[in-house]
Design a protein around this motif. Structure first.
Motif, PDB file in Angstrom:
ATOM      1  N   LYS A 107       5.212  -1.782   1.673  1.00  0.00           N
ATOM      2  CA  LYS A 107       5.490  -3.214   1.634  1.00  0.00           C
ATOM      3  C   LYS A 107       6.884  -3.402   1.058  1.00  0.00           C
ATOM      4  O   LYS A 107       7.203  -2.868  -0.006  1.00  0.00           O
ATOM      5  CB  LYS A 107       4.471  -3.962   0.775  1.00  0.00           C
ATOM      6  N   SER A 109       9.655  -6.342  -0.035  1.00  0.00           N
ATOM      7  CA  SER A 109       9.832  -7.775  -0.306  1.00  0.00           C
ATOM      8  C   SER A 109      11.271  -8.031  -0.739  1.00  0.00           C
ATOM      9  O   SER A 109      11.910  -7.190  -1.365  1.00  0.00           O
ATOM     10  CB  SER A 109       8.846  -8.265  -1.350  1.00  0.00           C
ATOM     11  N   ASP A 117      11.883 -16.212  -0.413  1.00  0.00           N
ATOM     12  CA  ASP A 117      11.121 -14.963  -0.489  1.00  0.00           C
ATOM     13  C   ASP A 117      10.689 -14.525   0.909  1.00  0.00           C
ATOM     14  O   ASP A 117      10.189 -15.340   1.692  1.00  0.00           O
ATOM     15  CB  ASP A 117       9.867 -15.142  -1.340  1.00  0.00           C
ATOM     16  N   SER A 119       8.778 -11.005   2.954  1.00  0.00           N
ATOM     17  CA  SER A 119       8.136  -9.689   2.799  1.00  0.00           C
ATOM     18  C   SER A 119       7.603  -9.220   4.151  1.00  0.00           C
ATOM     19  O   SER A 119       7.332 -10.016   5.039  1.00  0.00           O
ATOM     20  CB  SER A 119       7.004  -9.735   1.772  1.00  0.00           C
TER      21      SER A 119
END
Length: 167
Positions: A107, A109, A117, A119
């Motif tokens: 993952k 981000s 933000d 991700s």
């Protein structure tokens, strides 16, 4: 007649498997690992379950410490299902080859003041090939070292070392 032979064959196979389990010990362990693709250290847990003489099933999990560069944060873990074949068993050490399946989850981000933000995550399956050595120093504790290559997009070499506890 064939049913009786099949039944006897199954019983004989189970007997061999259980006698091999009685000779070998189940182990659980903890270790540190380093992955070349993520370029970071992780912590792991593993186990060994004997199924035949010189052959164990060895599941493991490695969680790599989160890595942050600039404003990008990477979280990575892998789950493995390996078979270990012991081809050297001596008093002070045992050497094994390993092969199995691997699942990686990554993952990424990104935090930006203007863009906000973001991700993304990805999971991939791969194959493990490698080997390891157990050092027999005590009846309960077995230090070990392992090196494997994960055949996956980009590939990753993983070196690990830790201890296994004999149950």
């Amino acid at each position: 007649m064939n049913l009786k032979l099949t039944f006897c064959g199954v019983l004989l196979s189970l007997g061999v498997a259980f006698s091999a389990q009685a000779q070998e010990k189940t182990r659980i362990g903890a270790f540190f690992a380093y992955g070349t693709e993520i370029e970071n250290i992780g912590i792991g847990a593993n186990a060994e379950f004997p199924i035949m003489e010189n052959l164990t099933i060895s599941p493991s999990l490695i969680y790599y410490f989160p890595k942050e560069e600039y404003s990008v944060k990477v979280n990575w873990f892998e789950v493995n299902a390996n078979a270990n074949y012991y081809f050297v068993n001596q008093n002070n050490m045992s050497v094994y080859a390993l092969g199995g399946l691997n699942y990686n989850s990554v993952k990424v981000s990104f935090d930006d003041a203007w863009l906000g933000d973001h991700s993304a995550s990805d999971g991939r399956f791969g194959l493990n090939l490698g080997g390891g050595v157990n050092f027999k120093i005590d009846g309960k504790i077995t230090p070990f070292a392992e090196l494997k290559y994960v055949i996956i997009d980009g590939g990753q070499l993983v070196a690990g070392a830790g201890v296994k506890f004999n149950l």
